[in-house]
Design a protein around this motif. Structure first.
Motif, PDB file in Angstrom:
ATOM      1  N   TYR A  51       0.832  -1.203   0.000  1.00  0.00           N
ATOM      2  CA  TYR A  51       0.000   0.000   0.000  1.00  0.00           C
ATOM      3  C   TYR A  51       0.868   1.255   0.000  1.00  0.00           C
ATOM      4  O   TYR A  51       0.589   2.217  -0.720  1.00  0.00           O
ATOM      5  CB  TYR A  51      -0.930  -0.015   1.217  1.00  0.00           C
ATOM      6  N   HIS A  52       1.938   1.244   0.787  1.00  0.00           N
ATOM      7  CA  HIS A  52       2.836   2.403   0.846  1.00  0.00           C
ATOM      8  C   HIS A  52       3.468   2.658  -0.529  1.00  0.00           C
ATOM      9  O   HIS A  52       3.526   3.810  -0.974  1.00  0.00           O
ATOM     10  CB  HIS A  52       3.915   2.188   1.901  1.00  0.00           C
ATOM     11  N   LYS A  53       3.908   1.628  -1.197  1.00  0.00           N
ATOM     12  CA  LYS A  53       4.508   1.799  -2.528  1.00  0.00           C
ATOM     13  C   LYS A  53       3.462   2.323  -3.515  1.00  0.00           C
ATOM     14  O   LYS A  53       3.756   3.174  -4.361  1.00  0.00           O
ATOM     15  CB  LYS A  53       5.136   0.491  -3.023  1.00  0.00           C
ATOM     16  N   PHE A  54       2.230   1.835  -3.400  1.00  0.00           N
ATOM     17  CA  PHE A  54       1.132   2.332  -4.250  1.00  0.00           C
ATOM     18  C   PHE A  54       0.888   3.817  -3.977  1.00  0.00           C
ATOM     19  O   PHE A  54       0.768   4.618  -4.906  1.00  0.00           O
ATOM     20  CB  PHE A  54      -0.136   1.517  -3.998  1.00  0.00           C
ATOM     21  N   MET A  55       0.820   4.200  -2.699  1.00  0.00           N
ATOM     22  CA  MET A  55       0.583   5.602  -2.352  1.00  0.00           C
ATOM     23  C   MET A  55       1.739   6.484  -2.826  1.00  0.00           C
ATOM     24  O   MET A  55       1.507   7.602  -3.311  1.00  0.00           O
ATOM     25  CB  MET A  55       0.372   5.760  -0.840  1.00  0.00           C
ATOM     26  N   GLN A  56       2.959   6.003  -2.724  1.00  0.00           N
ATOM     27  CA  GLN A  56       4.101   6.771  -3.216  1.00  0.00           C
ATOM     28  C   GLN A  56       4.004   6.971  -4.731  1.00  0.00           C
ATOM     29  O   GLN A  56       4.378   8.027  -5.231  1.00  0.00           O
ATOM     30  CB  GLN A  56       5.422   6.084  -2.843  1.00  0.00           C
TER      31      GLN A  56
END
Length: 192
Positions: A51-56
């Protein structure tokens, strides 16, 4: 709480270091509960980092670091398994969670020492919820880079000060007219 909602809150707060959702086990714990904790923590870690990589990729959280949390109680194999799994994920740092929750100091030190070889030394290694002066020194010696704890602020709020000669309680009546330095061996503004 979910792995995503925990990060969403930290994005909104602008946290410099974001901690993933993990499954903390109170000690002592049965092996079955420890096993569930590390499986759940690893599952949530994968969801959180994805999720963090997607948000980034959408421009969110670009300046925020994300840390995985190693769980496993005081069980060597559980800690090793969890640490090795989290090392495979692109976290900015790794935390040791689930200590200082009822076990002896010696058990905490032994657990930290046992898990350190399985934690990537190229990433910051953070011990959660530990903050006595003795615990800081003991765990830095074992390889811990970062700490957090409510203990220093809680003690300060209640008048307890740590000095080179031990703890004192500044609210004690004997200090009411004492204008001497708090700690003559320390040169900081407060002690002077």
């Amino acid at each position: 709480f979910t792995p995503r909602s925990v990060l969403d809150t930290q994005y909104e707060l602008g946290s410099d270091i974001m901690m993933i959702l993990d499954d903390l086990v109170a000690l002592p714990a049965e092996q079955k509960r420890i096993d569930l904790s590390i499986k759940r923590t690893i599952k949530w870690a994968k969801e959180a980092i994805d999720y963090h990589k997607f948000m980034q990729s959408k421009g969110v959280g670009l300046q925020q670091n994300i840390f995985g949390i190693v769980q496993g109680g005081t069980d060597y194999e559980a800690r090793k398994f969890c640490a090795e799994a989290l090392n495979q994920m692109p976290f900015d740092g790794l935390a040791i969670g689930g200590l200082s929750v009822g076990e002896s100091n010696e058990a905490m030190y032994d657990t930290v020492e046992a898990v350190m070889p399985f934690m990537d030394e190229l990433r910051p290694r953070y011990l959660m919820g530990v903050g006595t002066p003795e615990d800081l020194v003991e765990n830095v010696e074992r390889g811990v880079d970062m700490f957090d704890c409510v203990m220093p602020t809680r003690n300060a709020r209640n008048g307890t000060l740590f000095t080179s000669f031990g703890k004192i309680n500044i609210k004690s009546a004997k200090f009411i007219n004492d204008h001497a330095p708090i700690d003559p061996a320390c040169q900081c503004y407060t002690c002077k």
